[in-house]
Design an enzyme around this catalytic site. Structure first.
Site, PDB file in Angstrom:
ATOM      1  N   PRO A  73      22.900  53.753   2.690  1.00 34.32           N
ATOM      2  CA  PRO A  73      24.029  54.256   1.787  1.00 34.32           C
ATOM      3  C   PRO A  73      22.858  55.058   0.475  1.00 34.32           C
ATOM      4  CG  PRO A  73      24.417  51.619   2.531  1.00 34.32           C
ATOM      5  CD  PRO A  73      22.677  51.745   2.349  1.00 34.32           C
ATOM      6  N   PHE A 128      14.496  50.555  14.414  1.00 36.28           N
ATOM      7  CA  PHE A 128      13.858  50.416  12.967  1.00 36.28           C
ATOM      8  C   PHE A 128      15.062  50.376  11.856  1.00 36.28           C
ATOM      9  CE2 PHE A 128      12.212  54.678  10.359  1.00 36.28           C
ATOM     10  CZ  PHE A 128      10.811  54.506  10.315  1.00 36.28           C
ATOM     11  N   GLU A 132      15.291  61.571  11.697  1.00 33.84           N
ATOM     12  CA  GLU A 132      14.324  61.502  11.903  1.00 33.84           C
ATOM     13  C   GLU A 132      13.472  62.579  10.642  1.00 33.84           C
ATOM     14  OE1 GLU A 132      11.793  61.064  15.340  1.00 33.84           O
ATOM     15  OE2 GLU A 132      13.829  59.128  16.063  1.00 33.84           O
ATOM     16  N   GLY A 133      13.904  63.225   9.800  1.00 39.18           N
ATOM     17  CA  GLY A 133      13.503  63.827   9.332  1.00 39.18           C
ATOM     18  C   GLY A 133      14.456  65.625   9.377  1.00 39.18           C
ATOM     19  N   THR A 134      15.288  65.751   8.483  1.00 41.93           N
ATOM     20  CA  THR A 134      16.217  66.463   8.801  1.00 41.93           C
ATOM     21  C   THR A 134      15.416  67.554   8.566  1.00 41.93           C
ATOM     22  OG1 THR A 134      16.933  66.886   6.343  1.00 41.93           O
ATOM     23  CG2 THR A 134      17.622  66.465   7.103  1.00 41.93           C
ATOM     24  N   GLN A 139      12.898  77.244  -3.273  1.00 41.22           N
ATOM     25  CA  GLN A 139      13.270  76.702  -1.756  1.00 41.22           C
ATOM     26  C   GLN A 139      13.455  77.780  -0.568  1.00 41.22           C
ATOM     27  OE1 GLN A 139      15.804  73.533  -1.811  1.00 41.22           O
ATOM     28  NE2 GLN A 139      15.026  72.132  -3.106  1.00 41.22           N
TER      29      GLN A 139
END
Length: 623
Positions: free
Chosen positions: A191, A186, A432-434, A532
């Protein structure tokens, strides 16, 4: 990075809608786009409805039972040989030391069918359901996470796009190959784009003959990048929209044999060392138009659905990791004698083991709840899958770390294997998504859902006679919230008698949570995108709520089926529920002015550290 940009990254990277909610300071809600829907979207997702202060039980109670008798029998036949293989053939210490998987191990995995678990049998795979897949992945996670990444990079994300979006010709051409010995990968990260997947630079331009796209660019940190023959690659493609040419991401099936595809040397990594991780380069690669996956310009949809679809597998694998580490710690605590007592007789060690068992139980419950719902045909599982990934990766680190602590100096030695597992685990909070981005995704998607329903209510008040049902329903919910009752969430028939008090407390906290979300929307409006710390607190509350629902449901199932472990499971569930709902109860305080001032102080301190390039203060003696 500015808050709005990071939120946009979360939206693009994880697949949430681009439409965000703006709430006026007077309390009126409006859409941030011109064409808002006239009625809010409905959902049976527990987590989405949580943000409205509603307890939606349909996807959590009762605990999913998706396996048919034949599927259960198939698992009974599959699990023992896979466990035996990892106990007798695979050598995780050697894989780690050599930074590669032994050839004999890989050949054995191909022979077992481990590289095509969910591919239909007629195309060469085992045809497993998500729940069956989760059970086998749990076995892998208990023994070797590096091997697990090789398997997962191949099928959980590598060719998953072909399974989900491939046309009949693409499936017929590629699926027999990826189950017959050809590796898949995948290719998304670049960079300049980690979490910000929208900033990828790789480009694919349609050739003048209209038969090929010419692909140029590079990808980094690609699992199986050096060994994959078949790759799912994402690239910017120019498309016409409203009379203008704009770039949109498109997914392509790319073969190394097309020419122009090359790989760098394997990366020297902290953990999962036996998995192959490399840069991949594309230079004037001719990709047939027939190899577009999911349609031109639909690359984000393809990528995010692939990632969302596979996250439960990570929770399943890490449930196995935690179970294995807990076993080592428990065996040591039961036999190691200090000060005339076994370690397991000391209260502090008992508490550690209990908390480790709770975390493992929650993780496992999430994995099988999400996979079970997916097998039952549920479509709204993306927030729950994200929560399972965040919780599993955080918990696995804690459990293995505490296992090392219980083993003491012995745990620090390579011979026990725990130091390798701890190194392997560190990546799971990043890829796979932090976890940081996924928390924002959970909070922002939930807030958007709640905001859309607030819009609908505001519109109803403009014409009350035509919307009396909606207005009275909302009034009833607010009255219920005001007196602290959980009307409409009568869970007693669905919950074991011993756990009904915990379930009622959860329902009460859900009401309070909805009030906190609404207050947040009214206070910040669209500015919530930049808050956030507030979003993280809301995400923490959502994780506590969903994990509590999952364990109450699973333990109730154990009691209903009179499983030998029922009393233990109910103890774990009740303990987790008590602590998690208590944390939920503190959410309003965490969003109060004093707590927010403390948060602002911390963000200012963090900015000062960044600008100083480190700690601004010197040692006490300035030497």
């Amino acid at each position: 990075m500015k808050g709005t940009k990071l939120v946009a990254c979360a939206s693009r990277c994880i697949g949430s809608s681009n439409r965000l909610i703006a709430v006026h300071s007077r309390g009126k809600a409006t859409a941030a786009t011109a064409e808002a829907p006239r009625s809010a979207r409905q959902s049976t997702s527990f987590t989405l409805n949580l943000f409205r202060g509603q307890f939606e039980p349909s996807q959590v109670f009762p605990f999913p039972e998706p396996l048919s008798d034949d599927q259960r029998q198939m698992l009974t036949e599959l699990v023992p040989p896979v466990e035996k293989f990892f106990q007798e053939v695979n050598d995780p210490a050697k894989n780690d030391a050599d930074a590669q998987i032994e050839d004999g191990t890989l050949a054995g995995l191909w022979e077992l069918g481990a590289f095509g678990l969910q591919v239909p049998t007629e195309l060469g795979g085992l045809g497993l359901s998500n729940t069956q897949y989760a059970r086998l992945v749990e076995v892998v996670g208990a023994h070797d996470l590096g091997v697990g990444i090789t398997l997962g990079a191949h099928q959980s994300i590598g060719f998953k796009g072909v399974l989900l979006f491939g046309d009949p010709q693409q499936k017929a051409h590629y699926l027999p190959r990826v189950t017959g010995g050809e590796y898949a990968a995948f290719c998304l990260t670049e960079p300049s784009s980690g979490s910000d997947a929208g900033s990828i630079k790789t480009r694919a331009v349609l050739a003048p003959d209209g038969k090929h796209f010419i692909l140029n660019g590079s990808k980094i940190w690609i699992s199986n990048g050096g060994i994959a023959e078949i790759m799912t690659v994402f690239a910017q493609t120019p498309i016409e929209k409203d009379g203008k040419t704009v770039d949109k991401v498109t997914a392509f099936i790319v073969e190394r044999s097309f020419g122009g595809v090359s790989s760098g040397p394997p990366e020297n990594k902290m953990g999962i060392r036996c998995s192959n991780t490399t840069e991949v380069y594309f230079e004037d690669v001719k990709v047939p138009v027939a190899n577009v996956l999911g349609g031109v310009g639909n690359g984000f949809k393809v990528a995010m659905n692939i990632l969302n679809n596979g996250r439960f597998g990570m929770a399943a694998a890490l449930a196995g990791t935690q179970r294995s580490a807990l076993r080592q710690a428990a065996e040591h605590a039961a036999t190691r004698v200090q000060f005339g007592k076994r370690l397991c007789e000391f209260g502090s060690v008992q508490e550690k083991l209990a908390r480790m068992a709770m975390l493992q139980y929650v993780t496992e419950s999430l994995a099988y709840m999400v996979s079970g719902n997916m097998d039952s045909g549920c479509q709204d599982y993306h927030l729950e899958a994200a929560i399972s990934k965040v919780f599993a990766s955080d918990s696995a680190w804690t459990v293995v770390d505490e296992s090392i602590q219980i083993l003491g100096g012995m745990g620090y030695m390579k011979a026990t294997g725990l130091e390798r597992v701890l190194r392997d685990l560190r990546i799971f909070r990043i890829f796979e998504g932090t976890n940081d981005i996924l928390r924002l995704f959970v909070a922002l998607t939930g807030i958007q859902f709640a905001g859309s329903h607030l819009q609908e209510l505001m519109r109803a008040f403009k014409n009350p006679t035509a919307h009396l049902g909606l207005i009275f329903s909302e009034a009833g919910k607010r009255a219920t919230r005001a007196v602290g009752l959980a009307r409409g969430a009568d869970l007693d028939p669905l919950v074991a008698p011993e756990l009904r008090g915990a379930a009622r407390e959860l329902a009460r906290r859900v009401l309070e949570y909805g009030a906190c979300v609404e207050a947040t929307l009214r206070k910040y409006g669209r500015g919530v995108l930049d808050e956030q710390l507030v979003l993280n607190r809301l995400a923490a509350g959502a994780i506590d709520a969903y994990t509590t629902a999952a364990v109450l449901s699973r333990a109730s199932r154990a009691q209903r089926l009179q499983l030998p472990s029922a009393q233990h499971e109910m103890g774990l569930a009740e303990s987790w529920a008590e602590e998690a709902t208590e944390r939920m109860g503190s959410l309003a305080g965490a969003l109060a002015p004093r707590a927010l001032r403390h948060g602002q102080r911390l963000t200012s301190l963090g900015q000062a550290v960044a600008e100083a390039g480190g700690q601004p203060s010197r040692t006490p003696h300035n030497v």
